[in-house]
Design a protein around this motif. Sequence first.
Motif, PDB file in Angstrom:
ATOM      1  N   ARG A   1       0.843  -1.197   0.000  1.00 49.94           N
ATOM      2  CA  ARG A   1       0.000   0.000   0.000  1.00 49.94           C
ATOM      3  C   ARG A   1       0.877   1.246   0.000  1.00 49.94           C
ATOM      4  O   ARG A   1       2.100   1.155   0.172  1.00 49.94           O
ATOM      5  CB  ARG A   1      -0.882   0.016   1.247  1.00 49.94           C
ATOM      6  N   ASP A   2       0.250   2.399  -0.201  1.00 48.35           N
ATOM      7  CA  ASP A   2       1.024   3.648  -0.201  1.00 48.35           C
ATOM      8  C   ASP A   2       1.703   3.904   1.138  1.00 48.35           C
ATOM      9  O   ASP A   2       2.797   4.450   1.203  1.00 48.35           O
ATOM     10  CB  ASP A   2       0.108   4.841  -0.550  1.00 48.35           C
ATOM     11  N   VAL A   3       1.038   3.497   2.243  1.00 48.45           N
ATOM     12  CA  VAL A   3       1.590   3.781   3.577  1.00 48.45           C
ATOM     13  C   VAL A   3       2.625   2.748   4.012  1.00 48.45           C
ATOM     14  O   VAL A   3       3.332   2.949   4.998  1.00 48.45           O
ATOM     15  CB  VAL A   3       0.461   3.849   4.631  1.00 48.45           C
ATOM     16  N   ASP A   4       2.687   1.617   3.308  1.00 52.49           N
ATOM     17  CA  ASP A   4       3.633   0.564   3.687  1.00 52.49           C
ATOM     18  C   ASP A   4       5.055   0.941   3.287  1.00 52.49           C
ATOM     19  O   ASP A   4       5.273   1.653   2.295  1.00 52.49           O
ATOM     20  CB  ASP A   4       3.257  -0.759   3.014  1.00 52.49           C
ATOM     21  N   VAL A   5       6.021   0.466   4.057  1.00 49.79           N
ATOM     22  CA  VAL A   5       7.435   0.756   3.807  1.00 49.79           C
ATOM     23  C   VAL A   5       8.179  -0.569   3.664  1.00 49.79           C
ATOM     24  O   VAL A   5       8.094  -1.433   4.525  1.00 49.79           O
ATOM     25  CB  VAL A   5       8.050   1.573   4.970  1.00 49.79           C
ATOM     26  N   ILE A   6       8.900  -0.729   2.523  1.00 51.26           N
ATOM     27  CA  ILE A   6       9.657  -1.959   2.275  1.00 51.26           C
ATOM     28  C   ILE A   6      11.071  -1.584   1.854  1.00 51.26           C
ATOM     29  O   ILE A   6      11.265  -0.675   1.034  1.00 51.26           O
ATOM     30  CB  ILE A   6       8.994  -2.821   1.189  1.00 51.26           C
ATOM     31  N   GLY A   7      12.059  -2.254   2.404  1.00 51.87           N
ATOM     32  CA  GLY A   7      13.445  -1.950   2.070  1.00 51.87           C
ATOM     33  C   GLY A   7      14.333  -3.187   2.115  1.00 51.87           C
ATOM     34  O   GLY A   7      13.976  -4.223   2.660  1.00 51.87           O
ATOM     35  N   ARG A   8      15.493  -3.004   1.495  1.00 51.40           N
ATOM     36  CA  ARG A   8      16.497  -4.062   1.509  1.00 51.40           C
ATOM     37  C   ARG A   8      17.355  -3.874   2.748  1.00 51.40           C
ATOM     38  O   ARG A   8      18.087  -2.901   2.869  1.00 51.40           O
ATOM     39  CB  ARG A   8      17.337  -3.988   0.239  1.00 51.40           C
ATOM     40  N   TYR A   9      17.241  -4.814   3.680  1.00 48.45           N
ATOM     41  CA  TYR A   9      17.921  -4.681   4.960  1.00 48.45           C
ATOM     42  C   TYR A   9      19.386  -5.066   4.857  1.00 48.45           C
ATOM     43  O   TYR A   9      20.205  -4.639   5.644  1.00 48.45           O
ATOM     44  CB  TYR A   9      17.199  -5.548   6.002  1.00 48.45           C
TER      45      TYR A   9
END
Length: 514
Positions: free
Chosen positions: A422-430
């Motif tokens: 979703r727009d509010v979700d945050v995903i990153g490469r740890y």
Amino acid sequence: MTVNELGKETIKELARKKEPLTPQNYSRTFCALANEKGFTLDDCEVLDKFVEKLNPYFQADLKNFNLNTQSEFITYLVANLNRLSSSNEGKLPLVLITLVKRLLQSITLLHDKEARELANASLERIEHLADTNTFSILKDKWFNFLTKYDDSFLENLRNYGSFKSDDIKDIVEEMIFLLNKKEDDNTLYQSLSSLIVPALTPSIASSMDDDLADISYEIKNSPHLLKDKEFQKRVKEFILKRIELDKNELKTNVEDIYNLLGNVSSKIVKLVENSSLKRDKIRDIKDELVALKFSKHNFNTIKEQLVTIANSLELEVSNISDDMEHDDETVKNLRLKIKKLEIALDKAKKETKIDFLTNLLSKRGLEEDLNRAEKSYSRYGIDYSIIFMDLDKFKMLNDTFGHEAGDLVLKSCGKIFNSLKRDVDVIGRYGGEEFLVLLPSTPLQGAKIFAEKIRQKIEKFEFLYKGERVPVTVSGGVVNRKDYDSQKEMIEAADALLYKAKEAGRNRIYSTDE
């Protein structure tokens, strides 16, 4: 005195009173003498026992009659029964039973499980046997029901509004009205948040400070906070702070331009000495500068300085030299280098927060969003969940197909993550092949569903490298913030669940409720 003696005394008493020796007279006189002499005989108390079994109405009515024998008592009862049967009152028991049945049938329609079950049971018993014992038992059961009945659960509705009615239909209608009103309010605050967040974003300053970033994050993820008076006050303060940031940035830029123009002016005067640059060309430059229109006072001042430079050029330029041509080429090369450095610097800035390979957030970018989520949790109790995910047997993939194939898989996974969030979700490469997902305002169950969706998508996706399919799966650990004392403990728990999933066979999602 014995009973025989009492009998003889009774006969003497009847003779003395000149009353005939009949069973009624003998019994009455015998019991009267027994009572007088202190005798307690069951035969003399039979009438009292019968009277005690009557209801209060008949007991009170009997006081109006001087009944001394069982025969008189029976005569009284027969008279009353005849009186009842000769009037409409004889129909009363049947009418009452019918009324009770209708009342019980009405109760079965009410939305109370315990009352409904008791009413059905009562109806079955009455249909089977409608006697005094039945109604006595049912009376006790309904009395117990009324004694234990507790409607305090309705007080829970006070959390959603004020309900004045004691009718359940009116209460439901009021609840529907309030829920629709709250939905309208939520839509309003959602719309307001989309207007306020841009107002908090600096338009001139290159970036916002942590406090501005935090409150923007809170408004975006929890727009209902805007109805809080204290929060509205904070928003006003931060809007003024954002304006101040822009002002300071503008002031700094203008000062830099002043310094730059001062240096350029002095250097150009020296460079153009003995220059052959045509004066009409310099005049054209000056005219163009004069024709420029600036809408802000500070830039008018800049224009005046530029015009002054142009005038200096017009006065100082005479002949151009070979050295000037060489210097022009040097300046041109320097400008190209500066441009390249600016592009490289901008790219480096972005890469500090964006992972260039996956186009997801870098670890630094993740840490900033995690800090914001933790602040919102501490201040306002805005819950969140995180998912730790790791590609299974990624080293074996690199060894088998090569690092180029591994990079292709990472890049494709980044696209899959971005397509599902979703727009509010945050995903990153740890780090390496490990990813972290931050889900604001999401309970544990919702986070598990999202993690499972990612797992299935990656498992079914066809990763192709040089025409050959590369099998890829992912494992994950899911946790929710409210289950832990600190964010650090939460992240460590997610990491432990991830490796627990790997030890269990990989390609699976584990959570704290497993």
